[in-house]
Design a protein around this motif. Structure first.
Motif, PDB file in Angstrom:
ATOM      1  N   TYR A 114      -7.182   2.372   5.330  1.00 46.20           N
ATOM      2  CA  TYR A 114      -7.047   0.989   5.791  1.00 46.20           C
ATOM      3  C   TYR A 114      -8.340   0.530   6.442  1.00 46.20           C
ATOM      4  CZ  TYR A 114      -1.992   0.857   5.022  1.00 46.20           C
ATOM      5  OH  TYR A 114      -0.741   0.850   4.456  1.00 46.20           O
ATOM      6  N   ILE A 156      -3.681   6.637   3.610  1.00 46.13           N
ATOM      7  CA  ILE A 156      -4.145   5.368   3.058  1.00 46.13           C
ATOM      8  C   ILE A 156      -5.402   4.968   3.829  1.00 46.13           C
ATOM      9  CG2 ILE A 156      -3.589   2.924   2.708  1.00 46.13           C
ATOM     10  CD1 ILE A 156      -0.599   3.806   2.600  1.00 46.13           C
ATOM     11  N   VAL A 206      -5.137   4.879  -2.202  1.00 45.51           N
ATOM     12  CA  VAL A 206      -5.045   3.465  -1.852  1.00 45.51           C
ATOM     13  C   VAL A 206      -6.008   3.083  -0.739  1.00 45.51           C
ATOM     14  CG1 VAL A 206      -3.484   1.630  -1.069  1.00 45.51           C
ATOM     15  CG2 VAL A 206      -2.611   3.485  -2.520  1.00 45.51           C
ATOM     16  N   CYS A 242       0.816  -1.215   0.000  1.00 46.10           N
ATOM     17  CA  CYS A 242       0.000   0.000   0.000  1.00 46.10           C
ATOM     18  C   CYS A 242       0.852   1.268   0.000  1.00 46.10           C
ATOM     19  CB  CYS A 242      -0.929   0.025   1.214  1.00 46.10           C
ATOM     20  SG  CYS A 242      -2.245  -1.199   1.175  1.00 46.10           S
ATOM     21  N   GLU A 243       1.890   1.280   0.804  1.00 46.64           N
ATOM     22  CA  GLU A 243       2.699   2.489   0.922  1.00 46.64           C
ATOM     23  C   GLU A 243       3.405   2.868  -0.373  1.00 46.64           C
ATOM     24  OE1 GLU A 243       5.033   2.941   4.430  1.00 46.64           O
ATOM     25  OE2 GLU A 243       3.355   2.407   5.749  1.00 46.64           O
ATOM     26  N   ALA A 246       0.867   4.355  -2.701  1.00 45.87           N
ATOM     27  CA  ALA A 246       0.508   5.716  -2.303  1.00 45.87           C
ATOM     28  C   ALA A 246       1.613   6.698  -2.700  1.00 45.87           C
ATOM     29  CB  ALA A 246       0.241   5.779  -0.801  1.00 45.87           C
ATOM     30  N   ALA A 294       1.842   4.191   8.250  1.00 43.83           N
ATOM     31  CA  ALA A 294       1.481   5.172   7.224  1.00 43.83           C
ATOM     32  C   ALA A 294       1.459   6.579   7.806  1.00 43.83           C
ATOM     33  CB  ALA A 294       0.132   4.824   6.607  1.00 43.83           C
TER      34      ALA A 294
END
Length: 146
Positions: A60, A58, A34, A24-25, A28, A51
């Motif tokens: 989550y 993000i 994301v 994810c990071e 992004a 994050a």
């Protein structure tokens, strides 16, 4: 100095089974909006903390991805080493495809990434990925090239 290489700017990405946000990071940082989903709340807690410490925004979510993103579609859908752990790989892949913008068949960046560990891939998993590739060959083979 902010990241000037953002080829995913204006695109949406979903990472199913995101764990602590390993994929994810970078998505992004490349400019994508994301959403990361994981069934384990403790993973989502770690992902959110990391994050935030990294200055990344993000979305989550803890839970089953079908429930957490119901009705939404994404330009890029990823699921790293998850399929070999689900009870019905074909249904899992079908759910991922449903989350993909235009069901993986249109747009310059409609792509599904579904890496599978070779030592965990049984016939059902391989069959699911094969059928997915027949449904969305453009997405699998050339979605990121456009």
């Amino acid at each position: 100095m902010p990241n000037s290489f953002t080829p995913l700017a204006g695109r949406t990405a979903l990472d199913v089974g995101c764990g602590a946000g390993l994929l994810c990071e970078p998505l992004a940082r490349l400019g994508a909006q994301v959403t990361g989903v994981d069934a384990a709340p403790e993973n989502i807690g770690a992902a959110r903390a990391h994050a935030q410490a990294s200055g990344l925004t993000i979305d989550y979510r803890a839970g089953e991805f079908e429930n957490e993103v119901k009705g939404r579609t994404f330009d890029l859908v990823t699921s790293m080493e998850v399929i070999e752990h689900v009870s019905d790989p074909a249904a899992f892949v079908a759910g991922l495809v449903t989350s993909l913008h235009c069901a993986g068949m249109c747009g310059p960046l409609a792509c599904l990434l579904l890496p599978v560990r070779g030592d965990r891939a049984d016939a059902s998993t391989v069959s699911s990925v094969y059928h997915l590739s027949r449904l969305s060959a453009y997405a699998v083979l050339g979605g990121l090239a456009g």
